[in-house]
Design a protein around this motif. Structure first.
Motif, PDB file in Angstrom:
ATOM      1  N   TYR A 210       0.865  -1.259  -0.106  1.00  0.00           N
ATOM      2  CA  TYR A 210      -0.132  -0.004  -0.079  1.00  0.00           C
ATOM      3  C   TYR A 210       0.674   1.335   0.034  1.00  0.00           C
ATOM      4  CZ  TYR A 210      -4.597   2.331   0.965  1.00  0.00           C
ATOM      5  OH  TYR A 210      -5.481   3.248   0.980  1.00  0.00           O
ATOM      6  N   PHE A 211       0.744   2.016  -1.108  1.00  0.00           N
ATOM      7  CA  PHE A 211       1.678   3.144  -1.272  1.00  0.00           C
ATOM      8  C   PHE A 211       1.047   4.565  -0.645  1.00  0.00           C
ATOM      9  CE2 PHE A 211       2.171   0.051  -4.592  1.00  0.00           C
ATOM     10  CZ  PHE A 211       3.648   0.050  -4.710  1.00  0.00           C
ATOM     11  N   PRO A 249      13.725  -4.095  18.217  1.00  0.00           N
ATOM     12  CA  PRO A 249      14.713  -3.466  17.056  1.00  0.00           C
ATOM     13  C   PRO A 249      15.517  -4.736  16.548  1.00  0.00           C
ATOM     14  CG  PRO A 249      14.699  -2.319  19.186  1.00  0.00           C
ATOM     15  CD  PRO A 249      13.659  -3.191  19.503  1.00  0.00           C
ATOM     16  N   LYS A 250      15.831  -5.984  17.368  1.00  0.00           N
ATOM     17  CA  LYS A 250      16.903  -6.683  16.922  1.00  0.00           C
ATOM     18  C   LYS A 250      15.905  -7.811  16.031  1.00  0.00           C
ATOM     19  CE  LYS A 250      20.369  -7.000  20.321  1.00  0.00           C
ATOM     20  NZ  LYS A 250      20.353  -7.387  21.733  1.00  0.00           N
ATOM     21  N   GLU A 251      14.642  -7.622  15.900  1.00  0.00           N
ATOM     22  CA  GLU A 251      13.921  -8.745  15.131  1.00  0.00           C
ATOM     23  C   GLU A 251      13.598  -8.035  13.744  1.00  0.00           C
ATOM     24  OE1 GLU A 251      10.382 -10.966  17.156  1.00  0.00           O
ATOM     25  OE2 GLU A 251      10.610  -8.747  18.269  1.00  0.00           O
ATOM     26  N   LEU A 252      13.404  -6.793  13.734  1.00  0.00           N
ATOM     27  CA  LEU A 252      13.140  -6.120  12.435  1.00  0.00           C
ATOM     28  C   LEU A 252      13.917  -6.573  10.976  1.00  0.00           C
ATOM     29  CD1 LEU A 252      12.689  -2.354  13.442  1.00  0.00           C
ATOM     30  CD2 LEU A 252      10.745  -4.018  12.742  1.00  0.00           C
ATOM     31  N   ALA A 253      13.357  -6.834  10.028  1.00  0.00           N
ATOM     32  CA  ALA A 253      14.011  -7.067   8.664  1.00  0.00           C
ATOM     33  C   ALA A 253      14.456  -5.857   8.418  1.00  0.00           C
ATOM     34  CB  ALA A 253      12.678  -7.600   7.821  1.00  0.00           C
ATOM     35  N   HIS A 254      15.652  -6.174   7.440  1.00  0.00           N
ATOM     36  CA  HIS A 254      16.607  -5.060   6.838  1.00  0.00           C
ATOM     37  C   HIS A 254      15.568  -3.964   6.218  1.00  0.00           C
ATOM     38  CE1 HIS A 254      16.453  -7.904   3.179  1.00  0.00           C
ATOM     39  NE2 HIS A 254      16.325  -6.608   2.660  1.00  0.00           N
ATOM     40  N   TYR A 255      14.461  -4.331   5.741  1.00  0.00           N
ATOM     41  CA  TYR A 255      13.698  -3.201   4.993  1.00  0.00           C
ATOM     42  C   TYR A 255      12.778  -2.380   6.039  1.00  0.00           C
ATOM     43  CZ  TYR A 255      10.748  -7.306   4.947  1.00  0.00           C
ATOM     44  OH  TYR A 255       9.951  -8.662   5.349  1.00  0.00           O
ATOM     45  N   ILE A 273       1.843 -15.900  11.446  1.00  0.00           N
ATOM     46  CA  ILE A 273       1.102 -16.212  10.436  1.00  0.00           C
ATOM     47  C   ILE A 273       1.074 -15.234   9.363  1.00  0.00           C
ATOM     48  CG2 ILE A 273      -0.247 -18.001  11.229  1.00  0.00           C
ATOM     49  CD1 ILE A 273      -2.667 -16.218  11.145  1.00  0.00           C
ATOM     50  N   GLU A 274       1.294 -13.912   9.755  1.00  0.00           N
ATOM     51  CA  GLU A 274       1.202 -12.828   8.613  1.00  0.00           C
ATOM     52  C   GLU A 274       2.089 -11.808   9.268  1.00  0.00           C
ATOM     53  OE1 GLU A 274      -2.539 -11.718   7.112  1.00  0.00           O
ATOM     54  OE2 GLU A 274      -1.805  -9.658   6.548  1.00  0.00           O
ATOM     55  N   GLY A 275       2.790 -11.109   8.427  1.00  0.00           N
ATOM     56  CA  GLY A 275       3.707  -9.965   8.754  1.00  0.00           C
ATOM     57  C   GLY A 275       3.140  -8.637   8.337  1.00  0.00           C
ATOM     58  N   LEU A 276       3.058  -7.774   9.057  1.00  0.00           N
ATOM     59  CA  LEU A 276       2.833  -6.142   8.667  1.00  0.00           C
ATOM     60  C   LEU A 276       3.966  -5.314   8.836  1.00  0.00           C
ATOM     61  CD1 LEU A 276      -0.364  -7.405  10.150  1.00  0.00           C
ATOM     62  CD2 LEU A 276      -0.811  -5.642   8.687  1.00  0.00           C
ATOM     63  N   HIS A 277       4.362  -4.725   7.739  1.00  0.00           N
ATOM     64  CA  HIS A 277       5.494  -3.936   7.710  1.00  0.00           C
ATOM     65  C   HIS A 277       5.397  -2.563   7.347  1.00  0.00           C
ATOM     66  CE1 HIS A 277       6.681  -8.213   6.649  1.00  0.00           C
ATOM     67  NE2 HIS A 277       7.312  -7.965   8.061  1.00  0.00           N
ATOM     68  N   ASN A 278       6.220  -1.597   8.058  1.00  0.00           N
ATOM     69  CA  ASN A 278       6.245  -0.205   7.498  1.00  0.00           C
ATOM     70  C   ASN A 278       7.484  -0.244   6.814  1.00  0.00           C
ATOM     71  OD1 ASN A 278       6.633   2.296   7.195  1.00  0.00           O
ATOM     72  ND2 ASN A 278       6.029   2.992   9.030  1.00  0.00           N
ATOM     73  N   ARG A 279       7.504  -0.092   5.488  1.00  0.00           N
ATOM     74  CA  ARG A 279       8.744  -0.484   4.802  1.00  0.00           C
ATOM     75  C   ARG A 279       9.598   0.900   4.339  1.00  0.00           C
ATOM     76  NH1 ARG A 279       8.897  -6.275   1.811  1.00  0.00           N
ATOM     77  NH2 ARG A 279      11.031  -5.707   1.030  1.00  0.00           N
ATOM     78  N   SER A 280       8.753   1.913   4.918  1.00  0.00           N
ATOM     79  CA  SER A 280       9.254   3.359   4.421  1.00  0.00           C
ATOM     80  C   SER A 280       9.464   3.486   2.979  1.00  0.00           C
ATOM     81  CB  SER A 280      10.359   3.753   5.439  1.00  0.00           C
ATOM     82  OG  SER A 280      11.385   3.157   4.892  1.00  0.00           O
ATOM     83  N   ASP A 281      10.365   4.420   2.541  1.00  0.00           N
ATOM     84  CA  ASP A 281      10.642   4.655   1.292  1.00  0.00           C
ATOM     85  C   ASP A 281      12.006   3.713   0.794  1.00  0.00           C
ATOM     86  OD1 ASP A 281      12.725   5.924   2.599  1.00  0.00           O
ATOM     87  OD2 ASP A 281      12.349   7.607   1.529  1.00  0.00           O
ATOM     88  N   PHE A 282      12.163   2.616   1.915  1.00  0.00           N
ATOM     89  CA  PHE A 282      13.360   1.764   1.600  1.00  0.00           C
ATOM     90  C   PHE A 282      13.588   1.138   0.320  1.00  0.00           C
ATOM     91  CE2 PHE A 282      15.580  -2.228   1.697  1.00  0.00           C
ATOM     92  CZ  PHE A 282      16.707  -1.769   2.250  1.00  0.00           C
ATOM     93  N   ASP A 283      12.528   0.565  -0.192  1.00  0.00           N
ATOM     94  CA  ASP A 283      12.279  -0.242  -1.349  1.00  0.00           C
ATOM     95  C   ASP A 283      12.366   0.720  -2.691  1.00  0.00           C
ATOM     96  OD1 ASP A 283      12.013  -2.927  -0.418  1.00  0.00           O
ATOM     97  OD2 ASP A 283      10.816  -1.846   0.811  1.00  0.00           O
ATOM     98  N   SER A 304       5.536  19.465  -5.462  1.00  0.00           N
ATOM     99  CA  SER A 304       6.960  18.751  -5.069  1.00  0.00           C
ATOM    100  C   SER A 304       6.688  17.358  -5.247  1.00  0.00           C
ATOM    101  CB  SER A 304       7.525  19.116  -3.749  1.00  0.00           C
ATOM    102  OG  SER A 304       6.850  18.580  -2.830  1.00  0.00           O
ATOM    103  N   THR A 305       7.796  16.644  -5.443  1.00  0.00           N
ATOM    104  CA  THR A 305       7.822  15.270  -5.708  1.00  0.00           C
ATOM    105  C   THR A 305       8.546  14.389  -4.590  1.00  0.00           C
ATOM    106  OG1 THR A 305       8.380  15.577  -8.223  1.00  0.00           O
ATOM    107  CG2 THR A 305       8.960  13.408  -7.323  1.00  0.00           C
ATOM    108  N   TYR A 306       7.751  13.481  -4.415  1.00  0.00           N
ATOM    109  CA  TYR A 306       8.074  12.666  -3.079  1.00  0.00           C
ATOM    110  C   TYR A 306       8.127  11.107  -3.250  1.00  0.00           C
ATOM    111  CZ  TYR A 306       3.271  11.571  -2.375  1.00  0.00           C
ATOM    112  OH  TYR A 306       1.840  10.898  -2.589  1.00  0.00           O
ATOM    113  N   THR A 307       8.767  10.293  -2.693  1.00  0.00           N
ATOM    114  CA  THR A 307       8.901   8.848  -2.794  1.00  0.00           C
ATOM    115  C   THR A 307       7.939   8.364  -1.924  1.00  0.00           C
ATOM    116  OG1 THR A 307      11.365   9.152  -3.194  1.00  0.00           O
ATOM    117  CG2 THR A 307      10.549   7.022  -2.782  1.00  0.00           C
ATOM    118  N   PRO A 308       6.971   7.465  -2.328  1.00  0.00           N
ATOM    119  CA  PRO A 308       5.866   7.017  -1.379  1.00  0.00           C
ATOM    120  C   PRO A 308       6.653   6.205  -0.269  1.00  0.00           C
ATOM    121  CG  PRO A 308       5.257   6.701  -3.731  1.00  0.00           C
ATOM    122  CD  PRO A 308       6.515   7.166  -3.746  1.00  0.00           C
TER     123      PRO A 308
END
Ligand code: GAP
Length: 444
Positions: A210-211, A249-255, A273-283, A304-308
């Motif tokens: 979800y962007f 903090p130690k469990e968080l995936a790299h993204y 059973i399900e992961g919900l992640h805030n991946r920020s603009d990392f990807d 202005s332009t932003y990265t979702p």
């Protein structure tokens, strides 16, 4: 259910899955292939129903979520930019005593190769130093098998969505916030697969990205947590067996900037059973940099332009399927029954592989013909089965084990049939011409 130990319960579920054609060991006639499984007729139906339920809940019910089916093999640079080549690793240790290989961070969940009642943490074995093991499967594309031909089997479906972000946004004329959903195979060379289909090396994911505008990410993560929990409850899973687990903090995936798991209490403990992640603009940020293609969005308000930012919901189809089986499995002791306890899968009718079984009481007096007429009407709507062999009690038991919610018995009383409901075993006599309408109330 009479008290059974957790390992007994898992063994019973594995045995039921094989006996009734839900799940088979892959390559069984060659001795099997570790951690790979095949879905039989009932398993394939159940899996399709789960996928359909997810697609309906994500795409059909949200005008701003689009579907996608991206390829498994993708440009290898994607996995460098995504951080998977460098960071998608688990710490691996070898036991010098039993020669087993284990994840250093999950020793308490594994079994010692020499002392099966102990874990590698308690067996007294000596370990090598932990080293990083990348979980991505590699193969070669084209005729040459050198480094330049290496491609990866995707370890998550998400990256196929990110690299199609602009394609989907422009062709579907969506605006931020919007989402892209897809179901597809993913592969991970897990060090310690196990617990049947819970952790395998080939599995299917149902992922939605979800962007959103930066700043709206935290509220969106909270919103999606509730939507996704409700989906699991709607599948019929018991509420007291579900909970959220926030990643430290130690469990968080790299993204991930923040992450929550939806966990279920399996016989072997609380597990994701399900992961919900805030991946920020990392990807999107990384792909923008690595591909030199602009993946930003123009904001009319601020000019202005932003990265979702991306909020991800990621659930394993196989893992949810196992969860529905564990949650639904029950044994019921019935007075005066010498066949032993009744085994019943109390699956929600919405996901049950077969919705009804039609049972002519006898193979004569026109009962099979009447039953066939009912079958013809039902099969236009749902997956149904016909069963005329064995006593009626045995046929009910077969249907109960398969999780079939309704059994329709055709007897000598012309013009009517009985409908037996799987869980309560209550029977109701209804008009023969009314069977489809009767079932529709429960199934749609
Ligand atoms: N794109 C994000 C991602 O892949 P994850 O937490 O690594 O996140 C998401 O995986 C879901 O995929 C898990 O919650 C689980 O349901 C499923 N999954 C992950 N690894 C699995 C495996 N080895 N076998 C079966 N299912 C798996």
């Amino acid at each position: 259910m009479a008290s059974v130990t957790s390992s007994e319960l898992m063994a019973k579920i594995v045995s039921l899955c094989k006996r009734r054609g839900f799940i088979f060991q892959s390559s069984e006639i060659y001795g099997g292939l570790n951690s790979c499984y095949d879905y039989g007729p009932l398993g394939a139906e159940l899996k399709n129903n789960l996928k359909q339920s997810w697609m309906n809940a994500m795409v059909r019910e949200h005008d701003n979520i689009e579907g996608l089916d991206s390829s498994i093999l993708m440009h290898p640079k994607i996995w460098e930019a995504s951080g998977h080549v460098a960071n998608f690793v688990d710490p691996l240790v070898d036991c010098k005593t039993c020669k087993g290989r284990f994840r250093a961070d999950q020793l308490e969940m594994a079994t010692c190769g020499l002392k099966p009642s102990k874990t590698p943490k308690t067996c007294g074995g000596e370990f090598t130093e932990a080293r990083s093991f990348n979980l991505m499967f590699k193969t070669f594309m084209g005729a040459l098998e050198d480094q330049s031909a290496v491609v990866y089997l995707r370890p998550e479906t998400a990256q196929g969505i990110y690299v199609n972000f602009l394609n989907v946004m422009s062709t579907s004329r969506q605006k931020i916030p919007f989402g892209i959903a897809q179901i597809g195979k993913a592969f991970r060379n897990e060090i310690t697969p196990g617990n049947f289909i819970f952790r395998t090396r080939e599995f299917e994911q149902m992922e939605m990205q979800y962007f959103v505008k930066p700043g709206q990410d935290e509220a969106e993560l909270e919103r999606w947590k509730e939507i996704r929990l409700k989906w699991h409850l709607d599948l019929g899973l018991k509420a007291n067996k579900l909970r959220f687990h926030q990643h430290g903090p130690k469990e968080l995936a790299h993204y991930a900037k923040a992450a929550f798991d939806i966990q279920y209490e399996f016989p072997f403990g609380w597990q994701e059973i399900e992961g919900l992640h805030n991946r920020s603009d990392f990807d999107l940020g990384n792909h923008q940099q690595a591909s030199s293609k602009k993946l930003g969005v123009f904001d009319e308000e601020t000019k202005s332009t932003y990265t979702p930012y991306i909020i991800e919901t990621s659930v394993g189809c196989d893992r949810v399927l196992l969860t529905t089986l564990v949650d639904a499995y029950d044994e019921e002791t019935m007075a005066g029954d010498d066949e032993g306890p009744r085994v019943v899968l109390r699956l929600s009718p919405k996901i049950a592989p077969v919705k009804a079984v039609v049972l002519p009481l006898m193979k004569k007096e026109g009962l099979p013909e009447r039953a066939e007429k009912i079958m013809a009407d039902l099969r236009k709507n749902w997956r149904v089965q016909y069963d005329e062999s064995g006593s009626i009690g045995k046929r009910y038991r077969r249907a109960d084990e398969a999780g079939t919610p309704f059994a329709i018995t055709v007897d000598q009383e012309a013009g009517t049939v009985t409908v037996r409901e799987r869980d309560s075993m209550k029977q109701e006599r209804i008009s023969e011409s009314n069977v489809v309408e009767y079932l529709r109330k429960f199934l749609n």
